[in-house]
Design a protein around this motif. Sequence first.
Motif, PDB file in Angstrom:
ATOM      1  N   LYS A  20      -1.407   2.666 -15.670  1.00 27.13           N
ATOM      2  CA  LYS A  20      -2.402   1.932 -16.460  1.00 27.13           C
ATOM      3  C   LYS A  20      -3.480   2.890 -16.982  1.00 27.13           C
ATOM      4  O   LYS A  20      -3.870   2.827 -18.162  1.00 27.13           O
ATOM      5  N   ALA A  21      -3.956   3.763 -16.123  1.00 35.79           N
ATOM      6  CA  ALA A  21      -5.037   4.682 -16.518  1.00 35.79           C
ATOM      7  C   ALA A  21      -4.574   5.620 -17.632  1.00 35.79           C
ATOM      8  O   ALA A  21      -5.288   5.836 -18.618  1.00 35.79           O
ATOM      9  N   ILE A  22      -3.373   6.146 -17.475  1.00 40.23           N
ATOM     10  CA  ILE A  22      -2.884   7.106 -18.460  1.00 40.23           C
ATOM     11  C   ILE A  22      -2.465   6.382 -19.734  1.00 40.23           C
ATOM     12  O   ILE A  22      -2.766   6.822 -20.843  1.00 40.23           O
ATOM     13  N   GLY A  23      -1.812   5.242 -19.565  1.00 38.42           N
ATOM     14  CA  GLY A  23      -1.431   4.442 -20.739  1.00 38.42           C
ATOM     15  C   GLY A  23      -2.645   4.010 -21.550  1.00 38.42           C
ATOM     16  O   GLY A  23      -2.578   3.882 -22.775  1.00 38.42           O
ATOM     17  N   SER A  24      -3.771   3.801 -20.883  1.00 40.04           N
ATOM     18  CA  SER A  24      -5.004   3.398 -21.581  1.00 40.04           C
ATOM     19  C   SER A  24      -5.792   4.612 -22.070  1.00 40.04           C
ATOM     20  O   SER A  24      -6.896   4.468 -22.586  1.00 40.04           O
ATOM     21  N   ARG A  25      -5.233   5.805 -21.875  1.00 39.95           N
ATOM     22  CA  ARG A  25      -5.883   7.050 -22.299  1.00 39.95           C
ATOM     23  C   ARG A  25      -7.300   7.209 -21.745  1.00 39.95           C
ATOM     24  O   ARG A  25      -8.220   7.633 -22.460  1.00 39.95           O
ATOM     25  N   LEU A  26      -7.480   6.842 -20.488  1.00 39.37           N
ATOM     26  CA  LEU A  26      -8.779   7.089 -19.851  1.00 39.37           C
ATOM     27  C   LEU A  26      -8.954   8.601 -19.678  1.00 39.37           C
ATOM     28  O   LEU A  26      -7.990   9.320 -19.440  1.00 39.37           O
ATOM     29  N   ASP A  27     -10.203   9.066 -19.821  1.00 39.70           N
ATOM     30  CA  ASP A  27     -10.456  10.484 -19.626  1.00 39.70           C
ATOM     31  C   ASP A  27     -11.320  10.720 -18.387  1.00 39.70           C
ATOM     32  O   ASP A  27     -11.613   9.793 -17.633  1.00 39.70           O
ATOM     33  N   ARG A  28     -11.716  11.991 -18.193  1.00 43.20           N
ATOM     34  CA  ARG A  28     -12.426  12.344 -16.961  1.00 43.20           C
ATOM     35  C   ARG A  28     -13.765  11.633 -16.801  1.00 43.20           C
ATOM     36  O   ARG A  28     -14.334  11.631 -15.718  1.00 43.20           O
ATOM     37  N   ARG A  29     -14.266  11.091 -17.891  1.00 42.53           N
ATOM     38  CA  ARG A  29     -15.572  10.431 -17.808  1.00 42.53           C
ATOM     39  C   ARG A  29     -15.431   8.944 -17.505  1.00 42.53           C
ATOM     40  O   ARG A  29     -16.364   8.173 -17.738  1.00 42.53           O
ATOM     41  N   CYS A  30     -14.299   8.496 -17.034  1.00 47.41           N
ATOM     42  CA  CYS A  30     -14.120   7.071 -16.742  1.00 47.41           C
ATOM     43  C   CYS A  30     -14.549   6.768 -15.303  1.00 47.41           C
ATOM     44  O   CYS A  30     -14.880   7.661 -14.527  1.00 47.41           O
ATOM     45  N   THR A  31     -14.585   5.486 -14.977  1.00 44.71           N
ATOM     46  CA  THR A  31     -14.939   5.045 -13.629  1.00 44.71           C
ATOM     47  C   THR A  31     -13.899   4.035 -13.148  1.00 44.71           C
ATOM     48  O   THR A  31     -13.561   3.107 -13.877  1.00 44.71           O
ATOM     49  N   PHE A  32     -13.404   4.241 -11.931  1.00 43.59           N
ATOM     50  CA  PHE A  32     -12.509   3.263 -11.302  1.00 43.59           C
ATOM     51  C   PHE A  32     -13.364   2.350 -10.412  1.00 43.59           C
ATOM     52  O   PHE A  32     -14.253   2.834  -9.712  1.00 43.59           O
ATOM     53  N   VAL A  33     -13.062   1.061 -10.437  1.00 36.64           N
ATOM     54  CA  VAL A  33     -13.772   0.117  -9.579  1.00 36.64           C
ATOM     55  C   VAL A  33     -12.760  -0.581  -8.670  1.00 36.64           C
ATOM     56  O   VAL A  33     -11.805  -1.190  -9.156  1.00 36.64           O
ATOM     57  N   ALA A  34     -12.959  -0.464  -7.353  1.00 37.08           N
ATOM     58  CA  ALA A  34     -12.087  -1.144  -6.387  1.00 37.08           C
ATOM     59  C   ALA A  34     -12.682  -2.507  -6.083  1.00 37.08           C
ATOM     60  O   ALA A  34     -13.790  -2.595  -5.555  1.00 37.08           O
ATOM     61  N   LEU A  35     -11.971  -3.564  -6.397  1.00 32.68           N
ATOM     62  CA  LEU A  35     -12.448  -4.930  -6.165  1.00 32.68           C
ATOM     63  C   LEU A  35     -11.455  -5.620  -5.229  1.00 32.68           C
ATOM     64  O   LEU A  35     -10.390  -6.055  -5.667  1.00 32.68           O
ATOM     65  N   GLY A  36     -11.800  -5.717  -3.951  1.00 31.17           N
ATOM     66  CA  GLY A  36     -10.898  -6.356  -2.999  1.00 31.17           C
ATOM     67  C   GLY A  36     -11.157  -5.896  -1.577  1.00 31.17           C
ATOM     68  O   GLY A  36     -12.245  -5.409  -1.255  1.00 31.17           O
ATOM     69  N   GLY A  37     -10.153  -6.033  -0.735  1.00 30.64           N
ATOM     70  CA  GLY A  37     -10.283  -5.651   0.669  1.00 30.64           C
ATOM     71  C   GLY A  37      -9.913  -4.196   0.893  1.00 30.64           C
ATOM     72  O   GLY A  37      -9.936  -3.379  -0.034  1.00 30.64           O
ATOM     73  N   GLY A  38      -9.546  -3.901   2.126  1.00 30.33           N
ATOM     74  CA  GLY A  38      -9.294  -2.511   2.506  1.00 30.33           C
ATOM     75  C   GLY A  38      -8.129  -1.866   1.785  1.00 30.33           C
ATOM     76  O   GLY A  38      -8.189  -0.691   1.428  1.00 30.33           O
TER      77      GLY A  38
ATOM     78  N   LYS B 187       0.866  -1.192   0.000  1.00 31.62           N
ATOM     79  CA  LYS B 187       0.000   0.000   0.000  1.00 31.62           C
ATOM     80  C   LYS B 187       0.899   1.239   0.000  1.00 31.62           C
ATOM     81  O   LYS B 187       0.928   2.024   0.956  1.00 31.62           O
ATOM     82  N   ASP B 188       1.642   1.412  -1.088  1.00 25.21           N
ATOM     83  CA  ASP B 188       2.635   2.488  -1.121  1.00 25.21           C
ATOM     84  C   ASP B 188       2.598   3.256  -2.450  1.00 25.21           C
ATOM     85  O   ASP B 188       1.828   2.925  -3.359  1.00 25.21           O
ATOM     86  N   MET B 189       3.428   4.277  -2.542  1.00 25.77           N
ATOM     87  CA  MET B 189       3.415   5.153  -3.713  1.00 25.77           C
ATOM     88  C   MET B 189       3.800   4.399  -4.986  1.00 25.77           C
ATOM     89  O   MET B 189       3.232   4.635  -6.049  1.00 25.77           O
ATOM     90  N   ASP B 190       4.753   3.484  -4.889  1.00 24.69           N
ATOM     91  CA  ASP B 190       5.178   2.742  -6.078  1.00 24.69           C
ATOM     92  C   ASP B 190       4.026   1.935  -6.666  1.00 24.69           C
ATOM     93  O   ASP B 190       3.824   1.896  -7.882  1.00 24.69           O
ATOM     94  N   THR B 191       3.264   1.281  -5.785  1.00 21.41           N
ATOM     95  CA  THR B 191       2.132   0.477  -6.266  1.00 21.41           C
ATOM     96  C   THR B 191       1.028   1.386  -6.801  1.00 21.41           C
ATOM     97  O   THR B 191       0.411   1.094  -7.831  1.00 21.41           O
ATOM     98  N   LEU B 192       0.808   2.515  -6.105  1.00 22.27           N
ATOM     99  CA  LEU B 192      -0.202   3.471  -6.579  1.00 22.27           C
ATOM    100  C   LEU B 192       0.132   3.952  -7.994  1.00 22.27           C
ATOM    101  O   LEU B 192      -0.765   4.093  -8.840  1.00 22.27           O
ATOM    102  N   MET B 193       1.401   4.182  -8.257  1.00 21.71           N
ATOM    103  CA  MET B 193       1.797   4.668  -9.584  1.00 21.71           C
ATOM    104  C   MET B 193       1.427   3.663 -10.680  1.00 21.71           C
ATOM    105  O   MET B 193       1.192   4.052 -11.823  1.00 21.71           O
ATOM    106  N   LYS B 194       1.371   2.398 -10.341  1.00 20.12           N
ATOM    107  CA  LYS B 194       0.966   1.395 -11.349  1.00 20.12           C
ATOM    108  C   LYS B 194      -0.474   1.651 -11.817  1.00 20.12           C
ATOM    109  O   LYS B 194      -0.824   1.387 -12.971  1.00 20.12           O
TER     110      LYS B 194
END
Lengths: 438, 438
Positions: free
Chosen positions: B162-180, B151-158
């Motif tokens: 991914k989001a930027i590499g996939s060219r997601l824009d402001r109208r996208c949705t992130f889905v958190a699937l997992g634990g805390g 749960k650190d900055m290096d993992t967050l950057m991944k």
Amino acid sequence: MAASASSILAAAASSSCAAISPRLPRGAPAAASVPSLSRHSCPSLRASTARRRQSRFVASAAPTMQPPAESRVSTVVDVHLGDRSYPIYIGAGLLDEPDLLQRHVHGKRVLVVTNTTVAPLYLEKVTWALTHNNPNVSVENVILPDGEKYKDMDTLMKVFDKAIGSRLDRRCTFVALGGGVIGDMCGFAAAAFLRGVNFIQIPTTLMAQVDSSVGGKTGINHPLGKNLIGAFYQPQCVLIDTETLNTLPERELASGIAEVVKYGLIRDAPFFEWQEKNMSALLAREPSALAYAIKRSCENKAEVVAQDEKESGVRATLNLGHTFGHAIETGTGYGAWLHGEAVAAGMVMAADMSHRLGWIDESIRKRVVDILEQAKLPITPPETMTVEKFKNIMAVDKKVADGLLRLILLKGPLGSCVFTGEYDRKALDETLRAFCNN
Amino acid sequence: MAASASSILAAAASSSCAAISPRLPRGAPAAASVPSLSRHSCPSLRASTARRRQSRFVASAAPTMQPPAESRVSTVVDVHLGDRSYPIYIGAGLLDEPDLLQRHVHGKRVLVVTNTTVAPLYLEKVTWALTHNNPNVSVENVILPDGEKYKDMDTLMKVFDKAIGSRLDRRCTFVALGGGVIGDMCGFAAAAFLRGVNFIQIPTTLMAQVDSSVGGKTGINHPLGKNLIGAFYQPQCVLIDTETLNTLPERELASGIAEVVKYGLIRDAPFFEWQEKNMSALLAREPSALAYAIKRSCENKAEVVAQDEKESGVRATLNLGHTFGHAIETGTGYGAWLHGEAVAAGMVMAADMSHRLGWIDESIRKRVVDILEQAKLPITPPETMTVEKFKNIMAVDKKVADGLLRLILLKGPLGSCVFTGEYDRKALDETLRAFCNN
């Protein structure tokens, strides 16, 4: 806490309207040249009107708070954002007034974030202003390398490292001392540290004073694009000491003027006309001209931000010339052109395209070119920018939605613009071909 | 957009109060065991009362929206936070209902953030739910390593990569699937990507379902401390499919139960009494018992968060046992003890100290110990924790203000607590000595 600051200042003001007409900057332009100041001549009347309206977001176009008699604050512009409202103080020598700054510091610990260029000039002064007659406050600082290329996660982590290593808690205050890069990074650090601590903007470049320090956009760059990681996060106050402009390089001054011109073009024809008449005074750093240009720019930005804090609509118009300009910045490598230089060429291109669409008269297009030339700003992109390069970079602009590039274009009389994806693609092609060699 | 979802559901509901009493979970506990459900039996009446009150933050303790007749949603808990309000859907098999999830997706692009443990179990199902009969939506995913230490900055950057590499824009949705950990990281990434995009929580552990997915606390750890970098950022909805608990390891289940017990102790005596009677059903994963425990926990958390979104006061009470517990987690190295295990021992210590202060009866202290023992949770810290270690770690707790350690302690009848720095230091010392070998 901006509210309590308002109260303090309001208490210092007389209740007689006649006694509290807004102060002009010292040596201010003649009334005829300052069209907006007459719009709201009585702060107390304005306040009661605002209360009657009960509007959640109300923008102020005139000073609503009166500084103490001995203060050098010549203008206060309020950014009205409900419980995130805050004042912008504008004046010469404000860093010599400890009370003004200290009023907005929360807690006993302050972290000043600055860079290697600004620290030797103003860090000592700001530390003095924070601690003078204020022995309870302790000030830490972190000095970052200077430049757009350091606006990244690694540099941001240095701010967190310092804050956490110094055991700052939620009651601390971050102070951004520098230009746009410092303001954006310090603001994002303040937004994310312990999920949000107080922060204060002390912008020292014209660009930051008229644009980036106001409105709460904070963030850093990602290797793949500008300002892609960040937050909307509002400061406690913005403190603009116009004397800091005395140390600003000429290119940086002109770069800031590009954003000043932008406000006139998108929404304030009288301000544009004032600039046409006063450009040489601005370039000569005439204090009253600079103070007025900063004030009117902040008022325009405050009004737009109050209407649309998170850029779901009208706020996008603040990006006139920025899509073309951003392509120039990216295409030439960050730092080769200053942001305002790229925006200037971008505004000329936007005006050209608007004219091709038949949306503005030739006379307006020409006035755009003339005023930017007068400001010694570029009016064409660099020769290395090809049509192809423009198109490729603009295709990933943040304002693309569902594959459609939306642009801010001038439309109608001077001071009017639209943010739209509905325009004839041919006009865009023609503009690109007209400004590029191939 | 939570509001429009409300409208959709509200439209499906009958206008007759008699016909729309809140649905109990399938196989729900008898009415006598479900004390809170009777508090607001008519959603339409409640809504009009709320409108009349015009309160900015109103917490709902009962379902206000009625799912379509064929839906498996047994409960909807609303988190009332003005324009950041959102529903929590609770039910068995909700991931088999594409409509429910798709209703809260904005734009055409989705990024599912999950980890190496959860992806093989549920990623395919969630991707199906997002795309079934919905050909316009495309789904990307990023699978992070599992565990608190990532749960650190290096993992967050991944996630940003991914989001930027996939060219997601402001109208996208992130889905958190997992634990805390996934929920906290995905939420912070959503808060910071392009200064904020929509996100949805699909918590798959009991801990995340009853606590971390609700309330908008997001963030990552810094090498020097837990959750020091983050944002308050609310999801579009929380979707709790109780069937995901079938794959949860026993220790993880018990860890979540610690937070369930916490709600009873700090503010909901009837819920605590229900737990005393139903603990074996919870441990046996009896669906109706789990569904009720989750629902009541979410209702409690929603009420507290609605009163104090940014933890300036009452929200701190959600940290009962967490100061002692956090010291255990830090002192033993992250991951050695699960969060809920450390909190369980911490709650016993808090109850012990409260009793030493004369603030609660011995009978309450004993009930705390008994229920946690029944849940097979630890009731003492590990032997490696010394008085010295506790004191050193607790000295840098986030709740320290101006050098004073504030604690959440029980006070008064069952279900009452205080958040205070005003207590006899001797009681704290005695508690530490009683629970540590040296």
